[in-house]
Motif scaffolding. Sequence first.
Motif, mmCIF file in Angstrom:
data_model
loop_
_atom_site.group_PDB
_atom_site.id
_atom_site.type_symbol
_atom_site.label_atom_id
_atom_site.label_comp_id
_atom_site.label_asym_id
_atom_site.label_seq_id
_atom_site.Cartn_x
_atom_site.Cartn_y
_atom_site.Cartn_z
ATOM 1 N N GLY A 67 -1.883 9.900 -10.179
ATOM 2 C CA GLY A 67 -1.170 9.076 -11.451
ATOM 3 C C GLY A 67 -0.758 7.658 -11.208
ATOM 4 O O GLY A 67 -0.210 7.020 -11.952
ATOM 5 N N MET A 68 -1.599 6.901 -10.281
ATOM 6 C CA MET A 68 -1.296 5.643 -9.860
ATOM 7 C C MET A 68 -2.091 4.628 -11.083
ATOM 8 O O MET A 68 -3.221 5.041 -11.520
ATOM 9 C CB MET A 68 -1.925 5.386 -8.502
ATOM 10 C CG MET A 68 -1.248 5.578 -7.269
ATOM 11 S SD MET A 68 -1.936 5.163 -5.708
ATOM 12 C CE MET A 68 -1.703 3.533 -5.893
ATOM 13 N N ASP A 69 -1.227 3.505 -11.349
ATOM 14 C CA ASP A 69 -1.776 2.474 -11.782
ATOM 15 C C ASP A 69 -3.262 2.087 -11.412
ATOM 16 O O ASP A 69 -3.255 2.063 -10.215
ATOM 17 C CB ASP A 69 -0.799 1.372 -12.138
ATOM 18 C CG ASP A 69 -1.430 0.321 -12.878
ATOM 19 O OD1 ASP A 69 -2.024 -0.509 -12.315
ATOM 20 O OD2 ASP A 69 -1.143 0.296 -14.236
ATOM 21 N N ARG A 70 -4.215 1.665 -12.028
ATOM 22 C CA ARG A 70 -5.502 1.251 -11.476
ATOM 23 C C ARG A 70 -5.449 0.052 -10.472
ATOM 24 O O ARG A 70 -6.383 -0.122 -9.869
ATOM 25 C CB ARG A 70 -6.810 1.437 -12.406
ATOM 26 C CG ARG A 70 -6.613 0.232 -13.454
ATOM 27 C CD ARG A 70 -7.907 0.458 -14.482
ATOM 28 N NE ARG A 70 -7.748 -0.696 -15.601
ATOM 29 C CZ ARG A 70 -8.556 -1.712 -15.252
ATOM 30 N NH1 ARG A 70 -9.672 -1.296 -14.397
ATOM 31 N NH2 ARG A 70 -8.773 -2.720 -16.227
ATOM 32 N N HIS A 71 -4.624 -0.597 -10.947
ATOM 33 C CA HIS A 71 -4.533 -1.831 -10.058
ATOM 34 C C HIS A 71 -3.626 -1.803 -8.949
ATOM 35 O O HIS A 71 -3.398 -2.714 -7.978
ATOM 36 C CB HIS A 71 -3.873 -3.022 -10.984
ATOM 37 C CG HIS A 71 -4.800 -3.460 -12.173
ATOM 38 N ND1 HIS A 71 -6.035 -3.950 -11.874
ATOM 39 C CD2 HIS A 71 -4.585 -3.111 -13.609
ATOM 40 C CE1 HIS A 71 -6.772 -3.995 -13.118
ATOM 41 N NE2 HIS A 71 -5.805 -3.700 -13.834
ATOM 42 N N ALA A 72 -2.749 -0.647 -8.779
ATOM 43 C CA ALA A 72 -1.977 -0.687 -7.794
ATOM 44 C C ALA A 72 -2.631 -0.088 -6.344
ATOM 45 O O ALA A 72 -3.779 0.381 -6.397
ATOM 46 C CB ALA A 72 -0.847 0.554 -8.053
ATOM 47 N N VAL A 73 -2.115 -0.480 -5.167
ATOM 48 C CA VAL A 73 -2.447 -0.308 -3.897
ATOM 49 C C VAL A 73 -1.652 0.938 -3.241
ATOM 50 O O VAL A 73 -2.287 1.709 -2.504
ATOM 51 C CB VAL A 73 -2.826 -1.580 -3.182
ATOM 52 C CG1 VAL A 73 -3.526 -1.015 -1.606
ATOM 53 C CG2 VAL A 73 -3.922 -2.333 -3.862
ATOM 54 N N LEU A 74 -0.491 0.586 -3.472
ATOM 55 C CA LEU A 74 0.265 1.459 -2.569
ATOM 56 C C LEU A 74 1.388 2.004 -3.528
ATOM 57 O O LEU A 74 2.243 1.163 -4.209
ATOM 58 C CB LEU A 74 1.045 0.705 -1.220
ATOM 59 C CG LEU A 74 2.035 1.599 -0.415
ATOM 60 C CD1 LEU A 74 1.490 2.653 0.102
ATOM 61 C CD2 LEU A 74 2.815 0.379 0.422
ATOM 62 N N ARG A 75 1.560 3.378 -3.632
ATOM 63 C CA ARG A 75 2.821 4.264 -4.366
ATOM 64 C C ARG A 75 3.787 4.603 -3.396
ATOM 65 O O ARG A 75 3.298 5.765 -2.880
ATOM 66 C CB ARG A 75 2.186 4.942 -5.414
ATOM 67 C CG ARG A 75 3.316 5.297 -6.320
ATOM 68 C CD ARG A 75 2.581 6.035 -7.672
ATOM 69 N NE ARG A 75 3.795 6.603 -8.319
ATOM 70 C CZ ARG A 75 3.497 7.512 -9.340
ATOM 71 N NH1 ARG A 75 2.482 7.887 -9.696
ATOM 72 N NH2 ARG A 75 4.683 7.946 -10.022
ATOM 73 N N VAL A 76 4.788 4.187 -3.553
ATOM 74 C CA VAL A 76 5.874 4.792 -2.688
ATOM 75 C C VAL A 76 6.790 5.651 -3.687
ATOM 76 O O VAL A 76 7.565 5.141 -4.434
ATOM 77 C CB VAL A 76 6.625 3.599 -1.747
ATOM 78 C CG1 VAL A 76 7.615 4.292 -0.887
ATOM 79 C CG2 VAL A 76 5.602 2.854 -1.234
ATOM 80 N N VAL A 92 -14.989 -0.297 1.382
ATOM 81 C CA VAL A 92 -14.442 0.660 0.170
ATOM 82 C C VAL A 92 -13.287 0.317 -0.172
ATOM 83 O O VAL A 92 -12.317 0.115 0.929
ATOM 84 C CB VAL A 92 -14.739 1.906 0.389
ATOM 85 C CG1 VAL A 92 -14.060 2.859 -0.681
ATOM 86 C CG2 VAL A 92 -16.333 2.332 0.618
ATOM 87 N N LYS A 93 -12.935 0.069 -1.327
ATOM 88 C CA LYS A 93 -11.422 -0.114 -1.760
ATOM 89 C C LYS A 93 -10.404 1.115 -1.706
ATOM 90 O O LYS A 93 -11.056 2.237 -2.261
ATOM 91 C CB LYS A 93 -11.352 -0.826 -3.045
ATOM 92 C CG LYS A 93 -11.933 -2.135 -3.289
ATOM 93 C CD LYS A 93 -11.792 -2.531 -4.655
ATOM 94 C CE LYS A 93 -12.181 -3.933 -4.764
ATOM 95 N NZ LYS A 93 -12.181 -4.493 -6.269
ATOM 96 N N LEU A 94 -9.499 1.238 -0.738
ATOM 97 C CA LEU A 94 -8.608 2.433 -0.946
ATOM 98 C C LEU A 94 -7.451 2.078 -1.591
ATOM 99 O O LEU A 94 -6.938 1.258 -1.596
ATOM 100 C CB LEU A 94 -8.384 2.887 0.452
ATOM 101 C CG LEU A 94 -9.779 3.416 1.343
ATOM 102 C CD1 LEU A 94 -9.336 3.888 2.515
ATOM 103 C CD2 LEU A 94 -10.661 4.483 0.578
ATOM 104 N N ARG A 95 -6.706 3.410 -2.040
ATOM 105 C CA ARG A 95 -5.457 3.225 -2.567
ATOM 106 C C ARG A 95 -4.624 4.337 -1.677
ATOM 107 O O ARG A 95 -5.022 5.144 -1.362
ATOM 108 C CB ARG A 95 -5.270 3.499 -3.992
ATOM 109 C CG ARG A 95 -6.071 2.596 -5.095
ATOM 110 C CD ARG A 95 -6.187 2.593 -6.357
ATOM 111 N NE ARG A 95 -6.278 4.010 -6.808
ATOM 112 C CZ ARG A 95 -6.001 4.438 -7.738
ATOM 113 N NH1 ARG A 95 -5.064 3.715 -8.693
ATOM 114 N NH2 ARG A 95 -6.479 5.601 -8.279
#
Length: 200
Positions: A87-96, A56-59
């Motif tokens: 609120g993350m962009d759908r292509h992002a994986v890590l939001r800091v 499974v793809k996680l963010r």
Amino acid sequence: MDVLAGRLEASLKPLKEHLSAPFLLTEDGSAGTAILASGERAFDLAAAVQEAAWPVKLRHTLAAAPPAGAAGRDDAVRAKALKLLRGMDRHAVLRVDLPGRTAEECGLADAVARLHRSLTLDWTEGRWSAVRAYRRHGRQADVARELGVSQQAVSQMLLGARLRELTAAEDALRAWLAEPRRTTLWPLKLRGAGDSSAGV
């Protein structure tokens, strides 16, 4: 869900001493949060959870907590992390979202996290099993014994899983998270004779 819970427990065991509050799944099981004593091991936690949930793809998000002792601190930081996730962009994986980290730095961290995830999504079941066993044992001979294959086969599985590249990404993000947070720009430019520019 029970299988995932078992995988999560095994994956998070080496990080238990770094958690100041446990990993909790939301009621619908769509997200999970944990609170670390130090942000330095945050990507290690993300990698462990991603491996437990494979394929499974996680963010992931990383948010700063209020000061220790603040009322409702744990609930507040969990809520903040979940809000960032939504609120993350759908292509992002890590939001800091950490003080002292520039948008450019955070963008680079996301790029490294995207590379890390793309490597794991290329795995086969055998590669996934070999990586998880190697994370536990740290020796190919022990992995071979556990999986009932030759050490050469383990070596090939770890090579195919791109374990060296994965650990390099993890090391890079761990080092970045361990850096002191900056409150000003360096180096300072001091005003000198004949220099009319102000220092920062």
